[in-house]
Scaffold this motif. Structure first.
Motif, PDB file in Angstrom:
ATOM      1  N   TYR A  47       0.801  -1.221   0.000  1.00 42.31           N
ATOM      2  CA  TYR A  47       0.000   0.000   0.000  1.00 42.31           C
ATOM      3  C   TYR A  47       0.838   1.278   0.000  1.00 42.31           C
ATOM      4  O   TYR A  47       0.543   2.226  -0.720  1.00 42.31           O
ATOM      5  N   LEU A  52       2.760   1.596  -3.347  1.00 44.64           N
ATOM      6  CA  LEU A  52       1.808   1.911  -4.402  1.00 44.64           C
ATOM      7  C   LEU A  52       1.437   3.392  -4.338  1.00 44.64           C
ATOM      8  O   LEU A  52       1.381   4.077  -5.369  1.00 44.64           O
ATOM      9  N   ALA A  53       1.196   3.893  -3.137  1.00 44.98           N
ATOM     10  CA  ALA A  53       0.853   5.310  -2.985  1.00 44.98           C
ATOM     11  C   ALA A  53       2.001   6.197  -3.455  1.00 44.98           C
ATOM     12  O   ALA A  53       1.783   7.220  -4.119  1.00 44.98           O
ATOM     13  N   ARG A  67       2.038   6.262  -7.187  1.00 46.59           N
ATOM     14  CA  ARG A  67       0.986   7.160  -7.684  1.00 46.59           C
ATOM     15  C   ARG A  67       1.440   8.609  -7.620  1.00 46.59           C
ATOM     16  O   ARG A  67       1.250   9.377  -8.573  1.00 46.59           O
ATOM     17  N   LEU A 114       0.670  -1.635 -10.925  1.00 44.84           N
ATOM     18  CA  LEU A 114      -0.100  -1.325  -9.726  1.00 44.84           C
ATOM     19  C   LEU A 114      -1.418  -2.094  -9.716  1.00 44.84           C
ATOM     20  O   LEU A 114      -1.880  -2.528  -8.659  1.00 44.84           O
ATOM     21  N   ARG A 134      -2.746  -4.949  -6.802  1.00 45.31           N
ATOM     22  CA  ARG A 134      -4.055  -4.942  -6.147  1.00 45.31           C
ATOM     23  C   ARG A 134      -4.745  -6.304  -6.194  1.00 45.31           C
ATOM     24  O   ARG A 134      -5.763  -6.494  -5.528  1.00 45.31           O
ATOM     25  N   ARG A 137      -5.536 -10.193   0.167  1.00 49.16           N
ATOM     26  CA  ARG A 137      -6.040  -9.074   0.955  1.00 49.16           C
ATOM     27  C   ARG A 137      -5.897  -9.381   2.447  1.00 49.16           C
ATOM     28  O   ARG A 137      -6.226 -10.478   2.897  1.00 49.16           O
ATOM     29  N   ALA A 164      -3.539   9.000  -0.354  1.00 56.87           N
ATOM     30  CA  ALA A 164      -3.447   7.920  -1.337  1.00 56.87           C
ATOM     31  C   ALA A 164      -3.505   6.556  -0.654  1.00 56.87           C
ATOM     32  O   ALA A 164      -4.149   5.626  -1.150  1.00 56.87           O
ATOM     33  N   MET A 165      -2.846   6.416   0.496  1.00 55.59           N
ATOM     34  CA  MET A 165      -2.889   5.136   1.210  1.00 55.59           C
ATOM     35  C   MET A 165      -4.301   4.847   1.706  1.00 55.59           C
ATOM     36  O   MET A 165      -4.788   3.708   1.577  1.00 55.59           O
ATOM     37  N   ASP A 209      -7.002   5.857   0.448  1.00 59.64           N
ATOM     38  CA  ASP A 209      -7.809   5.534  -0.722  1.00 59.64           C
ATOM     39  C   ASP A 209      -7.661   4.062  -1.090  1.00 59.64           C
ATOM     40  O   ASP A 209      -8.639   3.386  -1.433  1.00 59.64           O
ATOM     41  N   GLU A 210      -6.443   3.532  -0.978  1.00 61.47           N
ATOM     42  CA  GLU A 210      -6.185   2.142  -1.354  1.00 61.47           C
ATOM     43  C   GLU A 210      -6.800   1.145  -0.370  1.00 61.47           C
ATOM     44  O   GLU A 210      -7.079   0.001  -0.736  1.00 61.47           O
TER      45      GLU A 210
END
Length: 215
Positions: A106, A109-110, A113, A123, A127, A131, A180-181, A183-184
């Protein structure tokens, strides 16, 4: 191991730069030996996985200072080594051992972005990885993490906006990184811990969440 998913139960410890994740993981590892802790910090990499640490340092040293010479997708490609390593270690963990993963994909990835690689198919692939059962988010304001970075003296170019660290560039970057984190992880179970005080109460709060989650 969860036979339906093919991986052991796991939680993710997440937070902005200098939120105290590494210190909390060290404390938890000393007091909760029944859990497995995965991280790409040098102190938690096996000797045969030292390449992961070298690549991360080289991204900061050789790629981040010369972004015009490299595409955002190239940056994401290098950071992907750490992401895939964490996934591989998770899938190799003993079936009966609950796992705590430092940041998982996470945070990286942020950062990708924010670097302009938000549309990279890499990316989208990340995802699809397993999970977590829960994300534990250390919510620390930029004012506090700025002090922990020694007023910017310890920062690298993937932790602030601008060519040189300053309070405003750090605050803006960390605010965007946190957004951003969050959001993910918006569709995952999340427990937020306000982490602004001593290490021991923070580690205790994390341990309480893990005990409830893992039983």
């Amino acid at each position: 191991m969860d036979l339906a998913t093919g991986h052991p139960p796991f939680c993710v410890l997440l937070g902005p730069d200098y939120s105290g994740k590494s210190s909390a993981l060290d404390q938890l590892a000393r007091t909760t030996p029944q859990l497995c802790f995965l991280s790409v910090d040098d102190t938690r990499l096996a000797p045969e996985h030292a390449l992961i640490g070298r690549l991360r340092r080289n991204v900061v040293k050789d790629v981040a200072p010369h972004r015009g010479a490299w595409s955002p997708e190239f940056l994401a490609t290098l950071l992907q080594t750490a992401v895939v390593h964490l996934r591989d270690q998770l899938l190799r963990t003993d079936a009966g051992t609950p796992v705590v993963v430092d940041s998982y994909y996470y945070k990286l990835l942020a950062k990708c972005r924010l670097a302009g690689a938000g549309g990279s198919p890499l990316l989208a692939w990340w995802r699809t990885f397993p999970r977590p059962d829960r994300v534990i988010y250390l919510d620390v304001p930029p004012e506090t993490t700025w002090q922990r970075s020694r007023q910017g003296a310890d920062l690298n170019l993937l932790e602030h906006y601008g060519p040189r660290p300053d309070r405003d560039g750090f605050r803006r970057y960390q605010t965007d990184l946190a957004r951003a984190m969050r959001d993910e992880i918006q569709d995952l179970p999340v427990t937020v811990i306000d982490e602004t005080g001593p290490l021991e109460p923070t580690a205790a709060a994390i341990r309480e969440v893990l005990t409830h989650e893992f039983g």
